[in-house]
Structures are given as structure tokens and as C-alpha cells.
Motif scaffolding. Structure first.
Motif, PDB file in Angstrom:
ATOM      1  N   GLY A  74       0.798  -1.234   0.000  1.00 14.53           N
ATOM      2  CA  GLY A  74       0.000   0.000   0.000  1.00 14.53           C
ATOM      3  C   GLY A  74       0.827   1.279   0.000  1.00 14.53           C
ATOM      4  N   GLY A  75       2.135   1.151   0.094  1.00 16.95           N
ATOM      5  CA  GLY A  75       2.984   2.340   0.045  1.00 16.95           C
ATOM      6  C   GLY A  75       2.942   3.148   1.325  1.00 16.95           C
ATOM      7  N   ALA A  76       3.840   4.121   1.398  1.00 21.71           N
ATOM      8  CA  ALA A  76       3.831   5.026   2.550  1.00 21.71           C
ATOM      9  C   ALA A  76       2.485   5.741   2.618  1.00 21.71           C
ATOM     10  CB  ALA A  76       4.973   6.023   2.437  1.00 21.71           C
ATOM     11  N   SER A  77       1.875   5.958   1.450  1.00 24.08           N
ATOM     12  CA  SER A  77       0.608   6.701   1.417  1.00 24.08           C
ATOM     13  C   SER A  77      -0.510   5.982   2.165  1.00 24.08           C
ATOM     14  CB  SER A  77       0.179   6.939  -0.025  1.00 24.08           C
ATOM     15  OG  SER A  77       1.177   7.661  -0.714  1.00 24.08           O
ATOM     16  N   LEU A  78      -0.518   4.662   2.151  1.00 21.56           N
ATOM     17  CA  LEU A  78      -1.553   3.963   2.931  1.00 21.56           C
ATOM     18  C   LEU A  78      -1.284   4.133   4.428  1.00 21.56           C
ATOM     19  CD1 LEU A  78      -4.159   2.297   2.592  1.00 21.56           C
ATOM     20  CD2 LEU A  78      -2.774   0.245   2.933  1.00 21.56           C
ATOM     21  N   GLN A 101       5.237  18.215   1.141  1.00 22.63           N
ATOM     22  CA  GLN A 101       4.015  17.665   0.562  1.00 22.63           C
ATOM     23  C   GLN A 101       3.537  16.371   1.213  1.00 22.63           C
ATOM     24  OE1 GLN A 101       3.272  16.715  -3.790  1.00 22.63           O
ATOM     25  NE2 GLN A 101       3.908  18.845  -3.845  1.00 22.63           N
ATOM     26  N   PHE A 102       4.458  15.465   1.506  1.00 22.58           N
ATOM     27  CA  PHE A 102       4.018  14.179   2.044  1.00 22.58           C
ATOM     28  C   PHE A 102       3.495  14.322   3.470  1.00 22.58           C
ATOM     29  CE2 PHE A 102       6.914  12.583  -1.359  1.00 22.58           C
ATOM     30  CZ  PHE A 102       5.940  11.965  -2.108  1.00 22.58           C
ATOM     31  N   SER A 103       4.148  15.139   4.281  1.00 20.82           N
ATOM     32  CA  SER A 103       3.624  15.328   5.646  1.00 20.82           C
ATOM     33  C   SER A 103       2.287  16.063   5.590  1.00 20.82           C
ATOM     34  CB  SER A 103       4.633  16.069   6.528  1.00 20.82           C
ATOM     35  OG  SER A 103       5.142  17.203   5.869  1.00 20.82           O
ATOM     36  N   ASN A 152      12.318  15.238   3.513  1.00 15.80           N
ATOM     37  CA  ASN A 152      11.297  15.695   2.575  1.00 15.80           C
ATOM     38  C   ASN A 152      11.827  15.584   1.151  1.00 15.80           C
ATOM     39  OD1 ASN A 152       9.065  16.867   4.449  1.00 15.80           O
ATOM     40  ND2 ASN A 152      11.022  17.491   5.321  1.00 15.80           N
ATOM     41  N   THR A 153      11.375  14.536   0.506  1.00 14.84           N
ATOM     42  CA  THR A 153      11.867  14.092  -0.794  1.00 14.84           C
ATOM     43  C   THR A 153      11.750  15.163  -1.875  1.00 14.84           C
ATOM     44  OG1 THR A 153      10.749  12.083  -0.065  1.00 14.84           O
ATOM     45  CG2 THR A 153      11.765  12.018  -2.238  1.00 14.84           C
ATOM     46  N   ILE A 154      10.651  15.897  -1.856  1.00 16.04           N
ATOM     47  CA  ILE A 154      10.364  16.848  -2.933  1.00 16.04           C
ATOM     48  C   ILE A 154      11.172  18.138  -2.762  1.00 16.04           C
ATOM     49  CG2 ILE A 154       8.538  18.324  -3.915  1.00 16.04           C
ATOM     50  CD1 ILE A 154       6.609  15.923  -3.386  1.00 16.04           C
ATOM     51  N   ALA A 172       7.534   8.670  12.443  1.00 16.54           N
ATOM     52  CA  ALA A 172       8.284   9.299  11.352  1.00 16.54           C
ATOM     53  C   ALA A 172       8.142   8.541  10.042  1.00 16.54           C
ATOM     54  CB  ALA A 172       9.766   9.406  11.719  1.00 16.54           C
ATOM     55  N   ASP A 173       7.805   9.293   8.998  1.00 13.42           N
ATOM     56  CA  ASP A 173       7.867   8.799   7.626  1.00 13.42           C
ATOM     57  C   ASP A 173       9.335   8.931   7.195  1.00 13.42           C
ATOM     58  OD1 ASP A 173       7.810   8.416   4.889  1.00 13.42           O
ATOM     59  OD2 ASP A 173       6.222   9.895   4.500  1.00 13.42           O
ATOM     60  N   MET A 174       9.990   7.796   7.011  1.00 12.58           N
ATOM     61  CA  MET A 174      11.404   7.799   6.603  1.00 12.58           C
ATOM     62  C   MET A 174      11.588   7.219   5.206  1.00 12.58           C
ATOM     63  SD  MET A 174      13.838   7.020   9.824  1.00 12.58           S
ATOM     64  CE  MET A 174      13.614   7.817  11.423  1.00 12.58           C
ATOM     65  N   ALA A 195       9.394   1.266   0.235  1.00 15.50           N
ATOM     66  CA  ALA A 195      10.698   0.660  -0.040  1.00 15.50           C
ATOM     67  C   ALA A 195      11.401   1.215  -1.268  1.00 15.50           C
ATOM     68  CB  ALA A 195      10.532  -0.844  -0.214  1.00 15.50           C
ATOM     69  N   GLN A 196      10.650   1.861  -2.154  1.00 13.85           N
ATOM     70  CA  GLN A 196      11.176   2.080  -3.508  1.00 13.85           C
ATOM     71  C   GLN A 196      12.203   3.199  -3.631  1.00 13.85           C
ATOM     72  OE1 GLN A 196       8.147   2.673  -2.417  1.00 13.85           O
ATOM     73  NE2 GLN A 196       7.211   4.466  -3.324  1.00 13.85           N
ATOM     74  N   LYS A 197      12.576   3.821  -2.503  1.00 10.66           N
ATOM     75  CA  LYS A 197      13.638   4.823  -2.587  1.00 10.66           C
ATOM     76  C   LYS A 197      14.989   4.236  -2.202  1.00 10.66           C
ATOM     77  CE  LYS A 197      10.143   7.912  -2.816  1.00 10.66           C
ATOM     78  NZ  LYS A 197       8.890   8.253  -2.161  1.00 10.66           N
ATOM     79  N   ASN A 198      15.033   3.582  -1.058  1.00  7.04           N
ATOM     80  CA  ASN A 198      16.358   3.176  -0.584  1.00  7.04           C
ATOM     81  C   ASN A 198      16.449   1.701  -0.219  1.00  7.04           C
ATOM     82  OD1 ASN A 198      18.839   4.338  -0.465  1.00  7.04           O
ATOM     83  ND2 ASN A 198      18.526   5.396   1.481  1.00  7.04           N
TER      84      ASN A 198
HETATM   85  C1  LIG Z   1       7.708   8.665  -1.940  1.00  9.40           C
HETATM   86  C2  LIG Z   1       7.260   9.105  -0.605  1.00  9.40           C
HETATM   87  C3  LIG Z   1       5.978   8.838  -0.124  1.00  9.40           C
HETATM   88  C4  LIG Z   1       4.942   8.138  -0.966  1.00  9.40           C
HETATM   89  O1  LIG Z   1       5.274   6.807  -1.031  1.00  9.40           O
HETATM   90  P1  LIG Z   1       4.325   5.735  -1.736  1.00  9.40           P
HETATM   91  O2  LIG Z   1       5.032   4.475  -1.364  1.00  9.40           O
HETATM   92  O3  LIG Z   1       4.330   6.047  -3.185  1.00  9.40           O
HETATM   93  O4  LIG Z   1       2.991   5.845  -1.128  1.00  9.40           O
HETATM   94  C5  LIG Z   1       5.656   9.234   1.144  1.00  9.40           C
HETATM   95  N1  LIG Z   1       6.539   9.878   1.922  1.00  9.40           N
HETATM   96  C6  LIG Z   1       7.784  10.162   1.503  1.00  9.40           C
HETATM   97  C7  LIG Z   1       8.723  10.880   2.400  1.00  9.40           C
HETATM   98  C8  LIG Z   1       8.187   9.790   0.232  1.00  9.40           C
HETATM   99  O5  LIG Z   1       9.417  10.079  -0.205  1.00  9.40           O
END
Ligand SMILES: *Cc1c(COP(=O)(O)O)cnc(C)c1O
Length: 363
Positions: A74-78, A101-103, A152-154, A172-174, A195-198
């Protein structure tokens, strides 16, 4: 083999040795006579894979025994929805820091469910160019938790320190900085990351949660999102993202083989320093993030001219430096230099930046 330097913010580069190992094992894994993609998640071979993945992640991050490690989908978004649903029962309210944006999305998701949530601090008025200064008295003492996005990725910002929330569990969203350096897990109630970043390909979300926080779920929440259910079932209440967890295991193995997170941090500091030192040494490119909030993983910069920015990303791509265009919401450029980006990739980027600046003088 013609591999480019891929600066994508995610999905992003994986370490070459990991891809090679996955390729070598793609068709038959060990003596199983089948691919990991074809295995029952209840088979002994697969149970060993997921157990090893957890063991290695625990070793890498020094995760204390009173924390559960969950491999979810479900990703970090879920998790933006799962966090409030799992924790709000503690006190009925929660506080958020909106640093990008994500926070912001996480905060909105909690609001949407009608919970008593407030934004304790934000840097929105400054275009999120830094992390807000946080002190304990900014949070409601009876908040169920405080939620932050650690990197903050963006915007390319990161917390320089773990904020002090006293007894309030810190969540924490890491997603974009996990495994980039050691962190003291015991300072957090919950850590989660796509998982898809690191860590792996897309499709896996890791949640690390302190055991005593498994008792506060909203009883009406979907079973699939309940951490306690997943913890009691070893992340196998249903079929987990088997293959992605297997690749994550290979990434953890690779990290251990190069010396763990202390060694990884050294590489990452060295890479980011090369790029920031160049940015600070000239005036053609501007790095909008305040120095004390700079991310080691996502480095943002602009020329100050949207047309030049576009030209930069296009010509860089033609030179094997892919995905340098900034997020569609902010423009400019962003170099995501996660664990798997080699130092050579950053050196090639800086060389290209110098060449581009010389060839494209500003009016
Ligand atoms: C990419 C990202 C998300 C979104 O992740 P998904 O797995 O696409 O839901 C949330 N938070 C951070 C910090 C991100 O870099």
C-alpha cells in the motif's frame, strides 16, 4: 551493459550487486527448483527469506527487541491513513508537523477521518525551504503521537536532529532516508517507509512499531491495515509482496557486506558534500534549501530560469544523467542520490553542471 546514472526520486537505483544476484537467482532459487516469484509464501524456503530479511534489518538499524518489524503493502501513502487509525485510541488526538508535501498529505488523511488532529508547526509560508524549529511545548501533552516526515523528498530537506516530544510517541515517515545513516530507533514510536527509494522495488512498505503501541487501534479499521494483526501473523495475514521482500533482503545483505549504516553514511556524506560544495562555490545554480536543513538524499537546485532548467534536464539525460527534473509541483532540478548512487555518478553530475553553466551563460 549500458547503465545510466539514474537520479530518480523513486523508484530509484538499486545496488548493481543486488541486481546481479537477483538475476542469477531469478529462474531457480537455491535448490528449490523454482523462482522466488513462484514460491508459496508458506514454504520453508520463503519463510527463511522473510525471516532473514527481518533479522538483517534489525541488525542494520539496531532495532530493539520491543519493536515489531512489519512488511506491508500500500505504500507510505496507505500508512498516512493507517497511522491515525492504529494510534488514535491512545488519547483521541494527534499532532502533525507539516514540512512538505508528504507530511501535508499525512495530516490531511488524518483530518479526513474526522479525528482531532492539529498542525503544530509548518514551514509552508517559506515554501518548505527548511525544517521548522520544534520544542516540546509546541505539542499537546496529551497527543496520541506526533507525526513528522524525516526527509522531505520533494523539497530536499531533512531534520538535523530527532525532535524532542517527551513522552509523546514520535511517528516518522522515513521513506526517502531509511538506511542512509544510523538512527536511534528507540527515540521513535513508529518508523515507516515505502521501499522504492532506498530499500527495494516498489510494492513494499516497512513499518517498525514499538509493541506497546499496538493496543490503540480504532476498532472499525480495516483488518489489513491493523499493525497488530500483521504483527501477530508475521506480516502474513495475507500474501505479502514476496519478491519485493526478497530483493529488500538482498539490499540488506549488501549493506551489511559494505560495513552497515556507519559505512553507508560515510559514502552518503561524501557524495552529498561534493554536490553541495560545488553548489556553494558558484552562483550559476541556486540551492534553495537552508543549510541546516539540507537533505543528504535529495539535492534540489535551480538556475533561476525555467527554460534553462528544462534544457538542463534534457541535456543531462542525453549525457546519461537521467531523471534530474524536479518534482512537477516545484520545478527546477533534483538529484536523488540514494545509497545505490555511486560516487562516480555525483562526480559526473558536477562535471556536467560546470559544462552546462559555461555553455549557457545567463542573459
Ligand atoms: C515517496 C514518498 C511517499 C509516498 O510513497 P508511496 O510508497 O508512493 O505511497 C511518502 N513519503 C515520503 C517521504 C516519500 O518520499
Amino acid at each position: 551493459m549500458n547503465r545510466v546514472y539514474n537520479f530518480s526520486a523513486g523508484p530509484s537505483m538499486l545496488p548493481l550487486p543486488v541486481l546481479e544476484k537477483a538475476a542469477a537467482e531469478l529462474i531457480t532459487y537455491g535448490n528449490s527448483g523454482m523462482s522466488v516469484m513462484e514460491m508459496s509464501h508458506r514454504s520453508p524456503d520463503y519463510e527463511a527469506i522473510i525471516a532473514d530479511a527481518e533479522k538483517m534489518l534489525r541488525e542494520l538499524m539496531g532495532i530493539p527487541d520491543n519493536y515489531k518489524v512489519l512488511f506491508l503493502q500500500g505504500g507510505a501513502s496507505l500508512q498516512f491513513a493507517a497511522v491515525p487509525m492504529n494510534l488514535i485510541g491512545r488519547t483521541g488526538k494527534a499532532d502533525y508537523v507539516v514540512s512538505g508535501q508528504f507530511s501535508g498529505k499525512a495530516f490531511k488523511e488524518a483530518q479526513k477521518m474526522g479525528y482531532d488532529v492539529v498542525c503544530a508547526a509548518t514551514t509552508k509560508e517559506d515554501n518548505f525551504d527548511h525544517i521548522p524549529a520544534l520544542t516540546r511545548d509546541m505539542f499537546r501533552p496529551d497527543a496520541s503521537y506526533v507525526h513528522i516526515c524525516y526527509n522531505n523528498t520533494i523539497y530536499g530537506t531533512k531534520y538535523a536532529d530527532i525532535p524532542d516530544t517527551g513522552d509523546i510517541p514520535l511517528v516518522a515517515d522515513m521513506s526517502s532516508c531509511i538506511l542512509s545513516e544510523p538512527v536511534d530507533v528507540s527515540r521513535f514510536g513508529v518508523i515507516y517507509a515505502g521501499a522504492q527509494k532506498n530499500m527495494a522495488p516498489a510494492g513494499l512498505t516497512v513499518v517498525i512499531v514499538r509493541e506497546d503501541l499496538l493496543e490503540y487501534a480504532d476498532p472499525k479499521m480495516p483488518t489489513m491495515m491493523e499493525w497488530k494483526t500483521m504483527a501477530e501473523n508475521g506480516s502474513m495475514y495475507n500474501t505479502p509482496p514476496c519478491y519485493t521482500i526478497y530483493v529488500a533482503k538482498l539490499v540488506y545483505e549488501w549493506l551489511l557486506s559494505i560495513g552497515g549504516l556507519e559505512a553507508m553514511k560515510k559514502h552518503n556524506v561524501a557524495k552529498a558534500t561534493v554536490l553541495y560544495d560545488y553548489l556553494d562555490s558558484q552562483s550559476y545554480y541556486l540551492a534553495p534549501v537552508k543549510k541546516d536543513s539540507r537533505s543528504m538524499m535529495n539535492v534540489t537546485f535551480v538556475t533561476g530560469d525555467a527554460e534553462l532548467d528544462k534544457k538542463f534536464a534534457k541535456e543531462a539525460a542525453a549525457n546519461g544523467l537521467k531523471n534530474l527534473k524536479g518534482h512537477r509541483s516545484v520545478g527546477g532540478m533534483r538529484a536523488s542520490i540514494y545509497n545505490a548512487m555511486p560516487a562516480e555518478g555525483v562526480a559526473a553530475l558536477v562535471a556536467f553542471m560546470k559544462k552546462f553553466a559555461a555553455e549557457n551563460p545567463k542573459a
